[in-house]
Each structure stands twice: as C-alpha cells, then as structure tokens.
Design an enzyme around this catalytic site. Structure first.
Site, PDB file in Angstrom:
ATOM      1  CB  ILE A   1      56.569 114.456  75.986  1.00  0.00           C
ATOM      2  CG1 ILE A   1      56.144 114.213  77.427  1.00  0.00           C
ATOM      3  CG2 ILE A   1      55.368 114.765  75.102  1.00  0.00           C
ATOM      4  CD1 ILE A   1      55.539 115.438  78.094  1.00  0.00           C
TER       5      ILE A   1
ATOM      6  CD  GLU B   1      61.192 118.076  68.679  1.00  0.00           C
ATOM      7  OE1 GLU B   1      60.350 117.633  67.889  1.00  0.00           O
ATOM      8  OE2 GLU B   1      62.273 117.507  68.901  1.00  0.00           O
TER       9      GLU B   1
ATOM     10  CB  ILE C   1      49.269 107.233  63.981  1.00  0.00           C
ATOM     11  CG1 ILE C   1      49.147 108.421  64.945  1.00  0.00           C
ATOM     12  CG2 ILE C   1      47.925 106.494  63.857  1.00  0.00           C
ATOM     13  CD1 ILE C   1      48.239 109.535  64.462  1.00  0.00           C
TER      14      ILE C   1
ATOM     15  CB  ILE D   1      58.082 105.220  73.094  1.00  0.00           C
ATOM     16  CG1 ILE D   1      57.075 104.081  72.920  1.00  0.00           C
ATOM     17  CG2 ILE D   1      59.358 104.931  72.298  1.00  0.00           C
ATOM     18  CD1 ILE D   1      56.654 103.820  71.503  1.00  0.00           C
TER      19      ILE D   1
ATOM     20  N   GLY E   1      58.354 118.054  64.839  1.00  0.00           N
ATOM     21  CA  GLY E   1      59.760 118.065  64.449  1.00  0.00           C
ATOM     22  C   GLY E   1      60.255 116.738  63.916  1.00  0.00           C
TER      23      GLY E   1
END
Length: 476
Positions: free
Chosen positions: A255, A277, A352, A258, A375
């Site tokens: 989610i 997932e 990150i 991007i 995941g």
C-alpha cells in the site's frame, strides 16, 4: 453430622461431579471436541456488552489482536478501559499492523499493557521508541509459526468478523494473515461482529460457535484512500510498468503512493494476476477494465489471492461476498515455494534507503524502528526463484527523502538494519532510472546505483565510491 455420614455425602457429591462432567463431555465443546474453526460445535456464543466481553482479560495475560482494516477497535478501547479501571498488570498485546488510536500503547498504560508488534504500525512506534513496547523481527510468512510452536500463547484473542450466515459462519473479512494460527492456539476468542465487515472467501470462515463472547457493533472500517501521486512517483510507476511488468505477470505490491502509481500505469496491460499479501484500491479499476484476469495462473486460476487488505470503501465493497477474491493465511500466500510458482512473478517493494553495495533497509531509520520485515524478502526471493525463470524482484523508491537527503547512500545509517541483503536485490528503481544489480560485482553495482541517484548527490557518492574501491566506478 457423623464422620461416616459426612464421608458418604462426600462420595455422593464426588459421584455427581464426575457424572456431570461426563455428561458435559458428550457435548461438542471447544476444548473437548475440535479446534478447527470451520467446524460447528454445539454452543451459541453469548452476545454481551463490550465491557463484559473484555472482562475475561486478566493480569499477566497475552492478548492477540487482529489487524489492518479488521482491527477490533471497539474491543481494544474497552480493553484499555478495563485494564485501567481494574488495575491490571503486565498484559501483553501481540499483533501485526493495527489501525485505530492504539489506546493501550499510551504512556498512562505503561504498567498495564505492553505491545509486542509482529509488524509495527504508526500507532505503536512511539511506545517502541520509548521502551514501552516491543517488536519482533520476523518474515511475514513465519509469523503463524510463533503460535503453532507455542512461542506466543494467547490467553484471549480479539477479532473482528462479519455477521453469521444462515449456517452460523462468520468471515474474518479483510484480515486472515496470522489470525487462524492465533485462534487455533488461543484459550478464549472474543469476536466483534460488524455488518460492515466484508465477507471474504478462502481461509476466512469461522463458525460462531467458536466464540466465547461476542459483541455487536456497526462501525465503519478504517480506511486508506488513494492519496495524491507526486510527479516523482508517477515517473517511478511509469518506469516499472513500461519496462519491468509484462503482460501475463503476477503482481505483488503493498500500500502507498508507489504501488498506486504502478497500478495507475498498468491500464494498457492484459492478463495480469494478483498474488500478494495485501492489495489496495488501484486493483479494483484494473479488474473492471479487464487488465487483471488471473488467467495465466496455474494455481488459483481466475482468482485474486491475498492475505489482508486495507483501502477505501470501494475496495471493501469490491471484496464483499466476491468469490473472485480468495484470502489465505500468510504462511501460504507468502510461502516462497508458492510465490515462485506464479507466472512472471513481479514483486514491487519499497524501502527507506539502499547502500552502494545494494543492501536494503526497510524497517528502521538508523536505530529507530519504523515498521518490520513484512513480506519484502518473501516475495523478492520468491520472484527471483520463479520456476518459469521470468520473475522480477523490484525495490522502488524516490531518490531523495522529503528533506532532500539521498536515499541511495554510501553506507546505511549507523544502527540501521538490513532487511533485504545485497545478494537478494535484482532491480532498484527511482525516478531517474532502473539499476540492474543481479550478477554485478560491487564496483558495477556502485556505478548502477549512482546513475539512478539524485544528480545533486552523485558527485558525493562518486567520491565515496572512489575512496572505498580506489578506482572510479566505470562499468567496464
């Protein structure tokens, strides 16, 4: 009363107790008959006020809470009040990402509750940072093992389900993930029944007879709408869609902006599949346009496969009572052996920061934990191992932070953890291009990554590269 008479009375009472127990054992109960959640057992759960439902939680208990859009917010808020009013101590609350205020994580509850996150959300970060909460570094597909191996033993599980159908079956709705594993190993199950919880298929069913207590609510689910996609994110989405996603590909993505940007750029693709997932709002429009058909899958052909989800109301309406969607446990959906069998498995994950050798940090900012393993490795590795040899593992991110700092760095921040190793990484994508790292030596990797970094930072990165390998990073 004589001693002899007292002895006879005692024997009679013992006989009656045993007889009563034997009679009770002839009925199907959660403890004496079966724990399989889809099998009905001979009892009806009491529908009680929310305050009464959580009164079964005691000092020292371990409480499991369902997460994502299925977070049982009403039960968790009542639990917090119960703990405070009744002076509970040392209650552990274990969970994946949860929504809502996370009342039990606030400083005033520090002696009552302690969060143990299997994947951190925003509502627990402060507690973990301040030492009032914990987090477990773990691959998403291995979380159910914590329950099956009795590493986590829930005394009480708090869940959020759809109303029972004519046969008494409820649905775990938007969050199956590790919930079945937790429930199968929980002493008590408390259910929040909500007509606004979508009914989903797959491993989502649970018979109401397994509930020890139930409460009824009529609350909206937490929502995450599609935000504004920036120009940078649009470029990333376009690069991925036009260069790395092929017709017939099976997609995994999370989610955020991007993934939304990638989905928005896929409207000219066909025969796409979803095995992820989680999935979000952008999938709905691709299904309606006929871009997502799942027709190339060999497993669950013609079906979207997920494990949990969160999005807007349109997404919840889309999955409700829709056999096109199948929700399974996270130990199945994220199992590398299952992932690698999907045709053209294309895994799109963010992070990150990435260092110049290709190490990926996704769960922490320096020493400060931010999320979890999730995941990412499950799908990055599954795509790389694709049995058709066509899998595409992708790490995607803007080249800079909101403050203009480079996300491609000489070395990760001190204390930052490596989630995806340099050997796992194949493609890294920013708005400036695509770096292909698989099979590249360290010098070549540095060159590839510098080329997709922000131009303002390239000179600094090149200088560091020169210092580290004593030769300018030419690809030849």
């Amino acid at each position: 009363m004589s001693k002899q008479l007292a002895r006879h009375v005692g024997q009679i009472n013992k006989f009656l107790t045993v007889a009563s127990a034997n009679a009770a054992s002839t009925h199907n109960t959660y403890f004496t008959y079966v724990r399989e959640l889809s099998h009905p057992i001979a009892r009806d759960p009491p529908i009680v006020p929310v305050e009464e439902a959580v009164s079964c939680i005691k000092s020292g208990d371990t409480v499991f809470a369902q997460g994502a859009a299925a977070t049982p917010v009403a039960l968790l808020n009542a639990m917090a009040l119960h703990g405070k009013c009744n002076n509970l101590k040392d209650v552990t609350v274990c969970h994946m990402h949860t929504e809502g205020p996370g009342e039990y994580c606030k400083p005033e509850y520090k002696d009552v509750f302690r969060s143990n996150s299997l994947f951190m959300g925003a509502n627990v970060r402060k507690a973990v940072a301040e030492g009032r909460g914990d987090n477990v570094p773990i691959f998403l597909h291995e979380i159910p093992l914590l329950f099956y191996k009795k590493i986590i033993k829930p005394d009480v599980s708090l869940i959020h389900v759809s109303p029972p159908d004519n046969h008494g079956y409820c649905s775990l709705g938007t969050s199956v993930d590790c919930v079945r594993a937790a429930l199968l190993n929980s002493k008590l199950i408390v259910a929040q029944i909500n007509p606004k919880m979508p009914r989903t298929f797959g491993d989502a069913i649970i018979h109401k007879s397994h509930f020890d207590f139930a409460v009824e609510v009529n609350d909206n689910l937490p929502q995450h709408g599609t935000g504004t996609i920036s120009a940078v994110e649009q470029k990333i989405g376009k690069l991925i869609a036009e260069n790395l996603v092929k017709d017939g590909a099976t997609l995994q993505m999370g989610i955020g902006s991007i993934p939304d940007a990638v989905l928005a750029a896929l409207h000219n693709h066909k025969d796409l599949g979803i095995h992820s997932e989680m999935f979000a709002n952008g999938v709905v429009e691709l299904v309606r346009k006929g871009c997502v058909t799942n027709s190339k899958k060999k497993m669950h052909q013609g079906r979207i496969v997920g494990s949990f989800l969160i999005g807007d109301q349109a997404l919840y309406d889309f999955v409700n009572d829709n056999p096109f969607i199948e929700m399974y446990g996270i130990d199945y959906v994220n199992n590398t052996g299952i992932v690698k069998q999907q045709p053209r498995m294309t895994a799109i994950n963010s992070c990150i920061e990435v260092d110049l050798t290709g190490q990926v940090c996704s769960d922490s900012i320096g020493t400060r934990f931010f999320s979890g393993f999730g995941g990412q490795v499950d799908f990055i590795r599954g795509a790389a191992e694709g049995t058709d040899g066509l899998g595409v593992p992708i790490i995607a991110m803007p080249s800079t932070t909101k403050n203009g700092e480079s996300k491609i760095v000489p070395t990760l921040k001190p204390g930052a953890g490596v989630v995806t190793s340099r050997a796992h990484v194949h493609y890294v994508v920013t708005e400036h291009g695509i770096a292909s790292l698989f099979g590249k030596n360290v010098r070549q990797r540095m060159y590839e990554l510098i080329q997709i970094s922000d131009p303002r930072h390239r000179e600094t990165l090149e200088k560091d590269c020169f210092e580290r390998i004593k030769v300018m990073p030419s690809p030849n």
